[in-house]
Design a protein around this motif. Structure first.
Motif, short mmCIF file in Angstrom:
data_model
loop_
_atom_site.label_atom_id
_atom_site.label_comp_id
_atom_site.label_asym_id
_atom_site.label_seq_id
_atom_site.Cartn_x
_atom_site.Cartn_y
_atom_site.Cartn_z
N HIS A 145 0.82 -1.21 0.00
CA HIS A 145 0.00 0.00 0.00
C HIS A 145 0.86 1.26 0.00
N ASP A 146 1.93 1.27 0.77
CA ASP A 146 2.80 2.45 0.82
C ASP A 146 3.43 2.73 -0.54
N GLN A 147 3.79 1.68 -1.24
CA GLN A 147 4.40 1.84 -2.56
C GLN A 147 3.40 2.42 -3.56
N SER A 148 2.18 1.93 -3.53
CA SER A 148 1.18 2.41 -4.49
C SER A 148 0.68 3.81 -4.17
N SER A 149 0.76 4.22 -2.90
CA SER A 149 0.27 5.54 -2.51
C SER A 149 1.35 6.61 -2.60
N GLY A 150 2.56 6.19 -2.97
CA GLY A 150 3.63 7.17 -3.13
C GLY A 150 4.35 7.49 -1.85
N ASN A 151 4.15 6.68 -0.80
CA ASN A 151 4.81 6.93 0.48
C ASN A 151 6.09 6.15 0.65
N GLU A 152 6.51 5.48 -0.42
CA GLU A 152 7.72 4.67 -0.33
C GLU A 152 8.93 5.55 -0.09
N THR A 153 9.86 5.08 0.70
CA THR A 153 11.02 5.90 1.06
C THR A 153 12.02 6.02 -0.07
N GLU A 154 11.98 5.09 -1.04
CA GLU A 154 12.94 5.16 -2.14
C GLU A 154 12.52 6.27 -3.10
N SER A 155 13.31 7.32 -3.16
CA SER A 155 12.97 8.48 -3.99
C SER A 155 13.09 8.17 -5.47
N GLU A 159 6.28 8.94 -8.64
CA GLU A 159 4.93 8.91 -8.08
C GLU A 159 3.94 8.46 -9.15
N GLY A 160 3.01 7.57 -8.77
CA GLY A 160 2.01 7.09 -9.72
C GLY A 160 2.46 5.91 -10.54
N ARG A 161 3.67 5.42 -10.34
CA ARG A 161 4.16 4.28 -11.11
C ARG A 161 3.47 2.99 -10.69
N TYR A 162 3.14 2.88 -9.39
CA TYR A 162 2.56 1.64 -8.87
C TYR A 162 1.07 1.77 -8.58
N LEU A 163 0.36 0.66 -8.83
CA LEU A 163 -1.07 0.58 -8.54
C LEU A 163 -1.30 -0.56 -7.55
N ASP A 164 -2.10 -0.29 -6.56
CA ASP A 164 -2.45 -1.33 -5.59
C ASP A 164 -3.27 -2.41 -6.31
N SER A 165 -2.79 -3.62 -6.30
CA SER A 165 -3.44 -4.71 -7.03
C SER A 165 -4.84 -5.01 -6.52
#
Length: 254
Positions: A145-155, A159-165
């Motif tokens: 969820h953090d990755q899909s919402s753009g909260n991932e720490t890896e800069s 943003e917007g690359r990932y979608l929550d399956s």
């Protein structure tokens, strides 16, 4: 009046309508016989060249022309049509060769890609250039969820690359994921918004390519401002092969 007298007047002669019908039937029979004779004797004009000088064939424009002139005109029209078909085939052959070269170049560059971002950059550049797409995006599925919402720490992750399956909006791509087939044409508003974000309103036609390697891993979206750029009738073999190459490269670095 008896049935045998139908079509005759009081004097026993054929009535006017019956006479006309009989005349038409006779003329048609004579015409068919003449056509058959000409087909069986195609050299008749070489044996009787004087006939050519006497024959006149009505031209569509209204003026009368000789048989030879009419034949030349017909052959010229056939030649133009054949020439156009040949040019069309040559255009298709050149286009196929260009796409084949692009696919080969993509495979080589993907093999040498250093990481996932390199893979995505290579793919999007090629698709924009080779397919004249105004917009090209790759959306990857994730359970994070953090990755899909753009909260991932890896800069490094845009943003917007990932979608929550698990997101309900992915149901708009259910057929594409289930059949794993490329879809081209006019996308729905929901599909445009999920793929193209802020550019959604400008997209009038699109191609959507599923990414899968065992399971579904994402989508490639190609958008155009032109309604006729991506249509349901266009061939999708090339796009399908691109999807397979990209899927393999993503799994390798993901």
């Amino acid at each position: 009046m008896q049935a045998s007298d139908a079509g005759k007047d009081a004097s026993g002669e054929p009535s006017g309508d019956a006479a006309v019908d009989a005349s038409r039937e006779q003329a048609l029979a004579t015409e068919l016989e003449l056509v058959s004779l000409l087909r069986e004797n195609t050299d008749i004009f070489s044996r009787h060249p004087d006939l050519l000088a006497d024959m006149q064939v009505p031209h569509p424009a209204g003026a009368a022309t000789s048989l030879i002139e009419r034949q030349v005109d017909v052959l010229r029209q056939k030649l133009k049509l054949s020439d156009k078909r040949l040019r069309d085939l040559m255009d298709v052959a050149r286009d196929n060769e260009r796409l084949s070269n692009a696919r080969h170049e993509l495979a080589i560059r993907l093999f040498a890609a250093a990481d996932l971002e390199d893979v995505i950059s290579i793919v999007l550049d090629l698709l924009r250039d080779e397919l004249s797409a105004d917009y090209a995006v790759i959306k990857l599925l994730t359970h994070d969820h953090d990755q899909s919402s753009g909260n991932e720490t890896e800069s490094a992750q845009p943003e917007g690359r990932y979608l929550d399956s698990r997101m309900p909006a992915l149901s708009n791509f259910k057929t594409i994921f289930e059949q794993r087939s490329v879809i081209c044409g006019k996308p729905s508003e929901q599909q445009k918004e999920l793929l193209f974000d802020d550019a959604a309103e400008k997209v009038r036609s699109a191609a959507v390519i599923p990414l899968a390697a065992g399971s579904n891993i994402g989508l490639i979206g190609l958008g155009s401002k032109k309604a006729a750029r991506f249509t349901s009738s266009m061939g999708v073999d090339f796009l399908g092969q691109i999807g397979e190459l990209v899927s393999a490269a993503i799994i390798r670095h993901h």
